[in-house]
Design a protein around this motif. Structure first.
Motif, PDB file in Angstrom:
ATOM      1  N   MET A   1       0.795  -0.989   0.035  1.00  0.00           N
ATOM      2  CA  MET A   1      -0.003  -0.110   0.005  1.00  0.00           C
ATOM      3  C   MET A   1       0.913   1.058  -0.089  1.00  0.00           C
ATOM      4  N   SER A   2       0.680   2.225  -0.572  1.00  0.00           N
ATOM      5  CA  SER A   2       1.303   3.372  -0.707  1.00  0.00           C
ATOM      6  C   SER A   2       1.209   4.037   0.341  1.00  0.00           C
ATOM      7  N   VAL A   3       2.317   4.702   0.743  1.00  0.00           N
ATOM      8  CA  VAL A   3       2.359   5.640   2.149  1.00  0.00           C
ATOM      9  C   VAL A   3       1.884   6.987   1.780  1.00  0.00           C
ATOM     10  N   PRO A   4       0.918   7.649   2.168  1.00  0.00           N
ATOM     11  CA  PRO A   4       0.357   8.717   1.843  1.00  0.00           C
ATOM     12  C   PRO A   4       1.444   9.821   2.205  1.00  0.00           C
ATOM     13  N   ASP A   5       1.533  10.744   1.515  1.00  0.00           N
ATOM     14  CA  ASP A   5       2.589  12.056   1.594  1.00  0.00           C
ATOM     15  C   ASP A   5       1.921  13.150   1.839  1.00  0.00           C
ATOM     16  N   GLN A   6       0.823  13.091   1.116  1.00  0.00           N
ATOM     17  CA  GLN A   6       0.259  14.491   1.324  1.00  0.00           C
ATOM     18  C   GLN A   6      -0.458  14.760   2.458  1.00  0.00           C
ATOM     19  N   LEU A   7      -0.178  15.922   3.296  1.00  0.00           N
ATOM     20  CA  LEU A   7      -0.927  16.067   4.534  1.00  0.00           C
ATOM     21  C   LEU A   7      -1.545  17.417   4.620  1.00  0.00           C
ATOM     22  N   LEU A   8      -2.012  17.932   5.475  1.00  0.00           N
ATOM     23  CA  LEU A   8      -2.623  19.350   5.361  1.00  0.00           C
ATOM     24  C   LEU A   8      -1.761  20.259   5.373  1.00  0.00           C
ATOM     25  N   THR A   9      -2.212  21.358   4.674  1.00  0.00           N
ATOM     26  CA  THR A   9      -1.339  22.698   4.768  1.00  0.00           C
ATOM     27  C   THR A   9      -1.424  23.408   5.859  1.00  0.00           C
ATOM     28  N   PRO A  10      -0.548  24.330   6.274  1.00  0.00           N
ATOM     29  CA  PRO A  10      -0.969  25.126   7.382  1.00  0.00           C
ATOM     30  C   PRO A  10      -2.136  25.798   7.365  1.00  0.00           C
ATOM     31  N   GLU A  11      -2.594  26.295   6.314  1.00  0.00           N
ATOM     32  CA  GLU A  11      -3.859  27.075   6.013  1.00  0.00           C
ATOM     33  C   GLU A  11      -5.175  25.975   6.471  1.00  0.00           C
ATOM     34  N   GLN A  12      -5.161  24.520   5.901  1.00  0.00           N
ATOM     35  CA  GLN A  12      -6.032  23.938   6.318  1.00  0.00           C
ATOM     36  C   GLN A  12      -6.138  23.687   7.661  1.00  0.00           C
ATOM     37  N   ARG A  13      -5.051  23.553   8.631  1.00  0.00           N
ATOM     38  CA  ARG A  13      -4.916  23.123   9.770  1.00  0.00           C
ATOM     39  C   ARG A  13      -5.577  24.279  10.611  1.00  0.00           C
ATOM     40  N   HIS A  14      -5.290  25.436  10.070  1.00  0.00           N
ATOM     41  CA  HIS A  14      -5.573  26.634  10.783  1.00  0.00           C
ATOM     42  C   HIS A  14      -7.241  26.735  10.514  1.00  0.00           C
ATOM     43  N   ARG A  15      -7.748  26.272   9.278  1.00  0.00           N
ATOM     44  CA  ARG A  15      -9.199  26.369   9.344  1.00  0.00           C
ATOM     45  C   ARG A  15      -9.767  25.255  10.222  1.00  0.00           C
ATOM     46  N   TYR A  16      -9.335  24.360  10.260  1.00  0.00           N
ATOM     47  CA  TYR A  16      -9.886  23.151  11.218  1.00  0.00           C
ATOM     48  C   TYR A  16      -9.846  23.659  12.679  1.00  0.00           C
ATOM     49  N   ASP A  17      -8.741  24.045  13.094  1.00  0.00           N
ATOM     50  CA  ASP A  17      -8.672  24.643  14.290  1.00  0.00           C
ATOM     51  C   ASP A  17      -9.606  25.858  14.444  1.00  0.00           C
ATOM     52  N   ARG A  18      -9.808  26.883  13.696  1.00  0.00           N
ATOM     53  CA  ARG A  18     -11.038  27.864  13.755  1.00  0.00           C
ATOM     54  C   ARG A  18     -12.364  27.414  13.667  1.00  0.00           C
ATOM     55  N   ASP A  19     -12.759  26.397  12.792  1.00  0.00           N
ATOM     56  CA  ASP A  19     -14.175  26.194  12.352  1.00  0.00           C
ATOM     57  C   ASP A  19     -14.522  25.022  12.988  1.00  0.00           C
ATOM     58  N   GLY A  20     -13.692  24.120  13.561  1.00  0.00           N
ATOM     59  CA  GLY A  20     -14.041  22.827  13.899  1.00  0.00           C
ATOM     60  C   GLY A  20     -14.239  21.596  12.918  1.00  0.00           C
ATOM     61  N   PHE A  21     -14.124  21.863  11.808  1.00  0.00           N
ATOM     62  CA  PHE A  21     -14.241  20.791  10.389  1.00  0.00           C
ATOM     63  C   PHE A  21     -13.413  21.435   9.400  1.00  0.00           C
ATOM     64  N   LEU A  22     -13.258  20.445   8.239  1.00  0.00           N
ATOM     65  CA  LEU A  22     -12.923  20.734   7.090  1.00  0.00           C
ATOM     66  C   LEU A  22     -13.316  20.001   6.038  1.00  0.00           C
ATOM     67  N   SER A  23     -13.466  20.437   4.792  1.00  0.00           N
ATOM     68  CA  SER A  23     -13.787  19.748   3.753  1.00  0.00           C
ATOM     69  C   SER A  23     -12.730  19.594   2.779  1.00  0.00           C
ATOM     70  N   LEU A  24     -12.357  18.289   2.449  1.00  0.00           N
ATOM     71  CA  LEU A  24     -11.214  18.157   1.761  1.00  0.00           C
ATOM     72  C   LEU A  24     -11.552  17.455   0.377  1.00  0.00           C
ATOM     73  N   THR A  25     -11.335  18.312  -0.582  1.00  0.00           N
ATOM     74  CA  THR A  25     -11.582  17.470  -2.054  1.00  0.00           C
ATOM     75  C   THR A  25     -10.413  16.686  -2.515  1.00  0.00           C
ATOM     76  N   ALA A  26     -10.640  15.683  -3.204  1.00  0.00           N
ATOM     77  CA  ALA A  26      -9.519  14.647  -3.732  1.00  0.00           C
ATOM     78  C   ALA A  26      -8.454  14.288  -2.696  1.00  0.00           C
ATOM     79  N   TRP A  27      -8.943  13.784  -1.473  1.00  0.00           N
ATOM     80  CA  TRP A  27      -7.827  13.409  -0.644  1.00  0.00           C
ATOM     81  C   TRP A  27      -7.659  11.866  -0.595  1.00  0.00           C
TER      82      TRP A  27
END
Ligand code: NI
Length: 239
Positions: A1-27
């Protein structure tokens, strides 16, 4: 199985902390999502987990013979361990590890199927309302993965931004105030907390992520296809 290498960007992490959720396309690679559907459909066709009490109607009173409105299988990997070997699971576990740190564990918490034309909404709730209050819960994360495109007509996820911030469990009751029903809903007098909800339509390969205190909801399925979803959660498998 391929090891995932794409992780959250700092901006996505900030939104998660601020909003309590994230919607991620093409994860997740869409082919890796569709590869799981056969197994998923088999579990529901076989009513896997019925004997063990892991398979039930979340929104109805679950009397045998009735038409289920919102069928749930708890811990579906108990009945299909191969689900834990999928790229889908690996990508979601990597996401949880990215949010909570490398020692975080993940498990496949639920499979939830909303049949075609099901009038049942999954009412507004916090996942924390289901937790055992006697146990200390660190920050919990749930990743919701639709196995087909979803929008507001099929019951995509909807969230109240920043509803997680008080880190309090609001008052809930059984759905419809029917004590025979497994699912919980926010008490009606608290529905004024549902302010500016954000619907998260997704194509195959997209996921949403939310914390235990974030208010969320999915609407009825008005489509002619089942609305299939899996939920990968932080923490160890229950039971
Ligand atoms: Ni929930």
């Amino acid at each position: 199985m391929s090891v995932p290498d794409q992780l959250l960007t700092p901006e996505q992490r900030h939104r998660y902390d601020r909003d309590g959720f994230l919607s991620l396309t093409a994860w997740i690679d869409p082919a890796a999502v569709l590869a799981v559907r056969h197994c998923y459909d088999r579990l529901f066709a076989e009513r896997a987990g019925r004997e063990a009490g892991d398979h039930f109607d979340l929104a109805g009173s679950d009397l045998d013979g009735g038409t289920p409105a919102l069928t749930q299988i708890l811990e579906p990997a108990r009945y299909a361990p191969e689900l834990l070997e999928t790229e889908l699971f690996a990508r979601c576990a990597a996401l949880i590890g990215d949010l909570l740190g490398p020692t975080a564990t993940s498990h496949l918490g639920h499979a939830i199927c909303k049949p075609p034309g099901s009038p049942a909404a999954t009412p507004w709730h916090q996942d924390a309302a289901y937790w055992d209050r006697s146990v200390d819960h660190p920050d919990a994360v749930s990743v919701w993965i639709p196995l087909q495109p979803v929008d507001t007509d099929s019951g995509c996820m909807e969230f109240v931004p920043a509803s997680h911030r008080s880190r309090r469990v609001l008052a809930h009751r059984p759905i419809g105030d029917d004590p025979r029903v497994h699912g919980l809903e926010l008490c009606p007098e608290l529905l004024d907390r549902v302010v500016d909800p954000v619907a998260c339509p997704l194509d195959v390969g997209g996921v949403t992520v939310h914390g235990g205190y974030t208010l969320h909801y999915t609407g009825p399925n008005r489509r002619t296809e089942p609305r299939r979803a899996l939920i990968v959660m932080s923490g160890p498998q229950s039971g």
